[in-house]
Design an enzyme around this catalytic site. Structure first.
Site, PDB file in Angstrom:
ATOM      1  NE  ARG A 294     -19.352  -6.689   9.926  1.00  0.00           N
ATOM      2  CZ  ARG A 294     -18.933  -6.713   8.594  1.00  0.00           C
ATOM      3  NH1 ARG A 294     -18.335  -5.498   8.225  1.00  0.00           N
ATOM      4  NH2 ARG A 294     -18.997  -7.824   7.978  1.00  0.00           N
TER       5      ARG A 294
ATOM      6  NE  ARG B 101     -18.154  -7.055   0.782  1.00  0.00           N
ATOM      7  CZ  ARG B 101     -17.708  -5.776   0.169  1.00  0.00           C
ATOM      8  NH1 ARG B 101     -17.950  -5.599  -1.226  1.00  0.00           N
ATOM      9  NH2 ARG B 101     -17.054  -5.156   1.181  1.00  0.00           N
ATOM     10  CB  THR B 102     -21.955  -8.127   6.296  1.00  0.00           C
ATOM     11  OG1 THR B 102     -20.832  -8.936   5.590  1.00  0.00           O
ATOM     12  CG2 THR B 102     -22.890  -9.359   7.133  1.00  0.00           C
TER      13      THR B 102
ATOM     14  CE  LYS C  55     -29.797   7.873  24.519  1.00  0.00           C
ATOM     15  NZ  LYS C  55     -31.364   8.049  24.519  1.00  0.00           N
TER      16      LYS C  55
ATOM     17  CG  HIS D 281     -17.743 -12.299   8.522  1.00  0.00           C
ATOM     18  ND1 HIS D 281     -19.150 -12.445   8.651  1.00  0.00           N
ATOM     19  CD2 HIS D 281     -17.409 -11.284   7.689  1.00  0.00           C
ATOM     20  CE1 HIS D 281     -19.821 -11.539   7.707  1.00  0.00           C
ATOM     21  NE2 HIS D 281     -18.850 -10.763   7.247  1.00  0.00           N
TER      22      HIS D 281
HETATM   23  N1   CP Z   1     -17.237  -9.385   3.392  1.00  0.00           N
HETATM   24  C1   CP Z   1     -17.716  -8.415   4.069  1.00  0.00           C
HETATM   25  O1   CP Z   1     -17.868  -8.682   5.465  1.00  0.00           O
HETATM   26  O2   CP Z   1     -17.873  -7.133   3.601  1.00  0.00           O
HETATM   27  P1   CP Z   1     -18.336  -6.130   4.190  1.00  0.00           P
HETATM   28  O3   CP Z   1     -17.325  -5.509   5.512  1.00  0.00           O
HETATM   29  O4   CP Z   1     -18.712  -4.872   3.420  1.00  0.00           O
HETATM   30  O5   CP Z   1     -19.584  -6.264   5.245  1.00  0.00           O
END
Ligand code: CP
Length: 309
Positions: free
Chosen positions: A108, A57-58, A87, A136
């Protein structure tokens, strides 16, 4: 609060006024999105997505948002294996280098604080797309935006936080945002993965009520918002530790019978088995709609970070 040119690293940097202005912008973006129109507000801008941890998603949501605003995207979904990190390039240098090629970075990482390290090197805004069990923030923003849209308000609500409240970075971000609206939190977590004590204190210091329950079937009738989360398998030391908690709470048709008729069910997704598929068709289930809201919210955030008002 200021958005333009800022890193977005924690939900703690948002104030009430900033949140509401972001939600109004997201609402405007949602109209563009639902009409299938493309804006040119970010024409010429480049987004770099650096994912050191898996995502569906993100990453797609940010990329979709950028493209819908007329910008471009450069992306690496597997930084751990295919970037110059192999590296021994540092996160600081990675941030510095990528910022020479992009106008905004979304990152992320599985380690809390790693995205902040990228932002230290970066000369352009860095947005935290999830750092370990810390936070998040943009998922928290989507959740709170969804509640705002569905309930028409954020104050005077009882918000249930159900599941892994220790390792779940999303509930942590939700708490830091919702505390501005003095909601009542009803925490339902297995013993051992409860909401960290410092978070409980932060909520209470902000004037929020915090209550605890172990039994979802009993607690659900009080909830205006049923915030489900999965047990975060990847944060446990091993399979046996994870299995102690997996499947602790399952929202199915029977349990849902005890919920309020106008409750809102949210989940950041992915789900494992904590919401049965039979619940998906219930009008209170908003978790797939949240994904769509997420594109609008991220369009709004990218615009606010990249365009001076
Ligand atoms: N909600 C969320 O962070 O989904 P993903 O891990 O698929 O990005």
């Amino acid at each position: 609060m200021k958005f333009y040119g800022q890193h977005i690293l924690t939900s703690g940097q948002f104030d009430k006024e900033g949140l509401l202005s972001l939600f109004e912008e997201a609402h405007a973006m949602q109209k563009i999105l639902e009409k299938g129109k493309k804006s040119s507000v970010l024409d010429g801008k480049v987004l770099a997505t650096l994912f050191f941890e898996p995502s569906t998603r993100t990453r797609f949501s940010f990329e979709s948002a950028m493209l819908r605003l007329g910008g471009s995207v450069i992306s690496n979904a597997d930084m751990m294996q295919t970037s110059s990190l192999t590296k021994m390039e540092t996160l600081y240098d990675t941030g510095k280098v990528v910022s020479k090629m992009a106008d905004v970075i979304v990152a992320r990482h599985s380690t809390g604080g790693a995205v902040s390290e990228i932002s230290r090197g970066s000369e352009v805004p860095v947005i935290n797309a999830g750092d370990g069990a810390f936070e998040h923030p943009t998922q928290g923003l989507i959740d709170v935006y969804t509640i705002w849209k569905e309930k028409g308000r954020l104050a005077d609500l009882t918000v249930g936080l159900v599941g892994d409240l220790k390792f779940g970075r999303v509930p942590h971000s939700q708490c830091k945002l919702l505390k501005h609206f003095k909601v009542k939190f009803l925490c339902v977590a297995p013993k051992g993965i409860e909401l960290p004590e410092e978070m409980v204190l932060e909520l209470k210091d902000s004037g929020c009520e915090v209550e605890f329950a172990e039994n979802l079937e009993q607690a659900i009738s009080e909830m205006d918002v049923i915030g489900m989360t999965r047990v975060q398998k990847e944060r446990f030391s091993g399979e046996s530790e994870y299995k102690k908690y997996a499947g602790s709470y399952v929202l199915d048709g029977e349990v849902l019978k005890k919920a309020k008729k106008d409750a809102v069910i949210i989940h950041p997704l992915p789900r494992v088995n904590e919401i049965s598929v039979e619940v998906d068709s219930d009008p209170r289930a908003k978790y797939f709609g949240q994904v769509r809201n997420g594109v609008a919210l991220r369009m709004a955030l990218l615009k606010k970070v990249l365009v001076e008002e």
